[in-house]
Design an enzyme around this catalytic site. Structure first.
Site, PDB file in Angstrom:
ATOM      1  N   GLU A 159      -5.431 -19.129  15.993  1.00  0.00           N
ATOM      2  CA  GLU A 159      -6.033 -18.177  15.050  1.00  0.00           C
ATOM      3  C   GLU A 159      -5.520 -18.423  13.631  1.00  0.00           C
ATOM      4  OE1 GLU A 159      -6.815 -14.177  17.760  1.00  0.00           O
ATOM      5  OE2 GLU A 159      -4.767 -14.650  17.140  1.00  0.00           O
ATOM      6  N   TRP A 203      -6.137   1.627  -7.050  1.00  0.00           N
ATOM      7  CA  TRP A 203      -6.170   3.001  -7.560  1.00  0.00           C
ATOM      8  C   TRP A 203      -6.954   3.850  -6.557  1.00  0.00           C
ATOM      9  CZ3 TRP A 203      -4.989   4.729 -12.863  1.00  0.00           C
ATOM     10  CH2 TRP A 203      -5.321   6.078 -13.083  1.00  0.00           C
ATOM     11  N   ASP A 230     -18.945   3.400  -7.445  1.00  0.00           N
ATOM     12  CA  ASP A 230     -20.017   3.677  -8.394  1.00  0.00           C
ATOM     13  C   ASP A 230     -19.795   2.857  -9.649  1.00  0.00           C
ATOM     14  OD1 ASP A 230     -18.337   5.223 -10.338  1.00  0.00           O
ATOM     15  OD2 ASP A 230     -18.121   6.566  -8.619  1.00  0.00           O
ATOM     16  N   ASP A 271       0.835  -1.208   0.000  1.00  0.00           N
ATOM     17  CA  ASP A 271       0.000   0.000   0.000  1.00  0.00           C
ATOM     18  C   ASP A 271       0.871   1.260   0.000  1.00  0.00           C
ATOM     19  OD1 ASP A 271      -2.317   1.880   1.099  1.00  0.00           O
ATOM     20  OD2 ASP A 271      -3.263  -0.026   0.572  1.00  0.00           O
ATOM     21  N   MET A 308      -7.833   7.550  -4.276  1.00  0.00           N
ATOM     22  CA  MET A 308      -8.110   8.971  -4.492  1.00  0.00           C
ATOM     23  C   MET A 308      -8.584   9.522  -3.160  1.00  0.00           C
ATOM     24  SD  MET A 308      -8.628  11.697  -5.873  1.00  0.00           S
ATOM     25  CE  MET A 308      -9.584  13.010  -6.530  1.00  0.00           C
ATOM     26  N   ARG A 347      -6.106  16.306   3.493  1.00  0.00           N
ATOM     27  CA  ARG A 347      -5.033  15.349   3.798  1.00  0.00           C
ATOM     28  C   ARG A 347      -3.698  15.912   3.306  1.00  0.00           C
ATOM     29  NH1 ARG A 347      -3.732   9.010   2.310  1.00  0.00           N
ATOM     30  NH2 ARG A 347      -3.403   8.346   4.430  1.00  0.00           N
TER      31      ARG A 347
HETATM   32  C1  GLA Z   1      -6.934   5.388   1.758  1.00  0.00           C
HETATM   33  C2  GLA Z   1      -7.334   3.954   1.524  1.00  0.00           C
HETATM   34  C3  GLA Z   1      -6.626   3.057   2.496  1.00  0.00           C
HETATM   35  C4  GLA Z   1      -5.131   3.239   2.331  1.00  0.00           C
HETATM   36  C5  GLA Z   1      -4.753   4.699   2.521  1.00  0.00           C
HETATM   37  C6  GLA Z   1      -3.288   4.942   2.205  1.00  0.00           C
HETATM   38  O1  GLA Z   1      -7.438   5.858   2.953  1.00  0.00           O
HETATM   39  O2  GLA Z   1      -8.714   3.793   1.607  1.00  0.00           O
HETATM   40  O3  GLA Z   1      -6.995   1.714   2.285  1.00  0.00           O
HETATM   41  O4  GLA Z   1      -4.750   2.798   1.053  1.00  0.00           O
HETATM   42  O5  GLA Z   1      -5.514   5.541   1.701  1.00  0.00           O
HETATM   43  O6  GLA Z   1      -2.923   6.246   2.353  1.00  0.00           O
END
Ligand code: GLA
Length: 727
Positions: free
Chosen positions: A612, A475, A532, A364, A477, A441
């Site tokens: 677990e 992807w 969407d 991520d 945003m 942000r």
């Molecule tokens: C968004 C996404 C999260 C993660 C963060 C990273 O909030 O929804 O899952 O990818 O950005 O900054």
């Protein structure tokens, strides 16, 4: 079935398996909407009720017919400024400064196959037939082609509109709806899906009031706050019974769905691009396409309506290799590490996950530029080799060596002020000259309407994607649009920026998929801020919410399920206490909730106990075992978690009705727990089913009697019933 035109009556009838839709050209060339409901191929124009209703004027050409008014007759695509005072479908500024549009019928065409919309997502597939009806304003030359497609088996219709300026002066479109629906009878409720970050698509049902109600977004994205999907339903409609009309807009930007109940208690619903910040100039000869609206009528409640949307979106909206192929079970490092990771940490998470059966490791945010927090680095799509020595290849190879695929996060549309890209190209960010932009942000938005911006992103992304074996992209945003001003457009065209942004985004996504047709894209916008159908055309799954708490997810996924199929819903098991709510839910419940979606994990599985870990292994096996049932079967909502806070349940039934899976949760433990009942749906009444390998009952009995919710102690306890046909 299909499309029929009766010349003599000037009557168009669109018929699907269970529904009919009718419109008629009248003696004055107005296109009137006649009927939409249960299937009938008869002429329904007797429903038109002409009566003089004071203060509703009459078009000049109707002479002394005081009972003929555009203000009270049902319209197919209402004009503007010529006597219909209800919410309109189109607004303009004509070359002479006037705002009138008087659309009259000119002709029609029927085409084989489904139309497509240049540069925009839309349903696809040969099965859909297309009708195009042309209406035109004879004074200004503004023409509108009303497109319809008919999906007989799915009971789905679609509409979109192409405007053409056939006049000699420029015309500015300030409203261009995709659809208008007029209802002459009925007492209606509106069901819509509102929310906020971490709490998307909360279902709300309210009576339609006299006056106007609007559901929409001005945030430059379809948004967490509203979804481009609404339902108009009879007051009595339930999951299984009653009339309802579902409407979905295939668009990811500003939208408006307006509902008006007028003086005569008629109800009108229009849907299209949001009008705030929209003004599109059509020079002589130029065209403009609206996004597509998809809609259905059901006389069997919300369940049948959702089923129609699920089928059409799965088969005729989602594309690519993963349309039907099982998506890999993934693990994402975000909640495990946030920005604090290096190669070893990621490979360690991947290793632990691989041992339990996870199939895809997603890296991520934080792998690029100077990105150790959320204040910097966006836009600099170069690997941060301090964090990831040797770049992405060693990490991707390492993950592949564990037998897993490798995936990567991008947030292409945003830019940090603290980035090399911003220092080089401040004008690439949307901001108004002479004003300081609104930060969100700590980031700004790239002007996706610009080709040079898109070229840069394409070049950077392909460079990264070619540098290692990357088979998945998330992807993201992470803010909404403000300070709308494009340095590339002249001042009189600034009203086009938001829509041009969406067209630019769609173009870049398409370009990327053309180059990497097998790439699995997962859409995201701070979770489900752009969940969407527009995005589903490119990314067959979308991260449903940043809230991974199993209890909250039940409500979010419940709302999401009204329009969107299970396969599109990104859902992960995460750590407890949950990072968004602090709640501790059992692993089994987190698993059951996430299995009603594109399943994955979002924690460091190495930190689990041995017990677990065994449970996770079993979960993954269970998910795979039931994949076809959950992802290709019929989905049924069995309870409404917006009202029932004690227990929730949902069900999947295979296409051949030979098996069913009911998952649920006891949300709250109660003392001296009274017996609770779960309805069972969708079985074949004639078939015999064994429940959880024990009792055998007919589908008829099970659907008549339902099942008792097992008595359990404690909050958030998972429930599972598996029903298998016995012959
Ligand atoms: C968004 C996404 C999260 C993660 C963060 C990273 O909030 O929804 O899952 O990818 O950005 O900054």
């Amino acid at each position: 079935m299909g499309i029929k035109f009766e010349e003599k009556k000037q009557l168009f009838t669109l018929t699907t398996k269970n529904t009919s839709y009718q419109m008629m050209v009248d003696a004055y060339g107005f296109l009137l909407h006649i009927y939409y409901g249960d299937r009938t191929e008869e002429d329904m124009s007797y429903l038109l009720d002409y009566r003089d209703s004071g203060f509703s004027g009459n078009p000049y050409d109707v002479g002394d017919r005081r009972e003929y008014s555009l203000d009270t007759l049902p319209q197919e695509y209402p004009s503007n400024g010529i006597g219909d005072y209800r919410v309109n479908s189109v607004s303009v500024i004509n070359g002479d400064g006037t705002d009138a549009v008087d659309f009259r019928y000119e002709g029609y065409q029927i085409l084989q196959g489904k139309y497509s919309i240049p540069g925009m997502p839309a349903l696809y597939g040969k099965e859909g037939e297309t009708l195009i009806i042309r209406v035109k304003d004879q004074v200004t030359g503004l023409a509108a082609d009303l497109y319809y497609s008919v999906w007989e088996e799915e009971d789905i219709l679609t509409r979109c509109v192409k405007f053409v300026n056939e006049g000699t002066e420029k015309i500015i479109l300030t409203k261009a709806s995709s659809l208008n629906l007029d209802f002459l009878q009925g007492e209606w409720d509106l069901v819509h899906f509102h929310g906020r970050h971490c709490m998307e698509r909360q279902m709300e049902r309210v009576p339609v009031m006299h006056g106007r109600m609007t559901v929409g977004s001005v945030r430059g994205a379809s948004s967490h706050h509203h979804n481009p999907f609404v339902i108009l339903c009879d007051k009595e409609t339930t999951e299984d019974w009653g009339d309802c009309y579902g409407l979905s807009l295939i668009y990811s930007g500003n939208f408006a769905i307006e509902i008006e109940k007028d003086q005569m208690n008629h109800v009108r619903m229009t849907a299209g691009i949001g009008t705030e910040r929209f003004a599109w100039t059509l020079e002589e000869g130029e065209e403009f396409f609206t996004p597509e609206a998809v809609f259905t009528y059901s006389n069997r409640g919300f369940g049948k309506m959702s089923s129609s949307f699920h089928h059409i979106f799965r088969e005729h909206l989602c594309r690519g290799k993963y349309k039907h192929e099982r998506r890999p079970v993934l693990i994402n490092n975000w909640e495990a590490t946030y920005f604090d990771f290096d190669k070893e940490k990621i490979l360690n998470i991947a290793k632990g996950a691989a041992q339990l059966g996870v199939e895809l490791m997603v890296l991520d945010d934080g792998w690029f530029g100077k990105r150790d927090g959320d204040t910097s680095g966006l836009g600099d799509w170069f690997v941060n080799t301090e964090k990831l020595k040797g770049g992405l290849k060693p990490i991707a190879d390492g993950v592949n060596a564990l037998g897993m695929k490798f995936g990567l996060w991008f947030e292409p549309e945003c830019i940090s002020e603290d980035s090399d890209l911003y220092r080089a190209h401040p004008d690439w960010a949307l901001q108004i000259p002479g004003r300081k932009p609104n930060r969100s942000r700590f980031q700004l938005i790239l002007d996706m309407s610009r080709e040079d911006v898109r070229d840069y992103l394409f070049e950077r992304m392909t460079d990264i994607l070619d540098s290692a074996n990357i088979e998945y992209v998330k992807w993201d945003m992470n803010r909404n649009i403000s300070d709308v001003y494009s340095a590339k457009l002249p001042k009189e065209r600034q009203g086009e920026v938001c829509h041009r942004y969406m067209l630019g985004l769609y173009e870049l996504l398409e370009r990327l998929l053309e180059r990497y047709p097998d790439l699995l894209l997962e859409g995201c916008s701070g979770g489900g801020g752009r969940f969407d159908p527009g995005m589903l055309y490119y990314s067959p799954q979308i991260w449903c919410s940043d809230d991974t708490d199993a209890l909250e997810r039940i409500k979010i996924q419940y709302g999401t399920s009204f329009a969107y199929p299970i396969a599109t819903v990104g859902a992960h098991v995460s750590a407890v206490p949950n990072h968004q709510t602090g709640r501790k839910t059992p692993l089994a419940s987190r698993g059951a909730v996430a299995m009603a979606g594109s399943f994955g994990y979002e924690l460091d599985l190495n930190l689990l106990t041995e017990e677990e870990k065994e449970e996770v292994k079993e979960q993954i096996k269970t998910f795979k075992k039931y994949y076809t049932l959950t992802h290709e079967g019929e989905y049924y909502r069995l309870t409404n978690p917006m009202e029932n806070h004690l227990y929730a349940a949902w069900e999947f039934v295979s296409e051949d009705q030979s098996e069913a899976l009911i998952h649920g949760m006891q949300m709250m433990g109660q003392p001296n727990n009274p017996s609770q009942h779960i309805p069972v749906k969708g079985l074949n009444p004639e078939k015999m089913y064994q429940v959880n390998g024990e009792m055998i009952r007919s589908g008829k009995s099970l659907m008549a009697g339902g099942l008792n919710f097992p008595r359990q102690e404690g909050d958030y306890q998972a429930v599972e019933f598996y029903l298998k046909e016995v012959k």
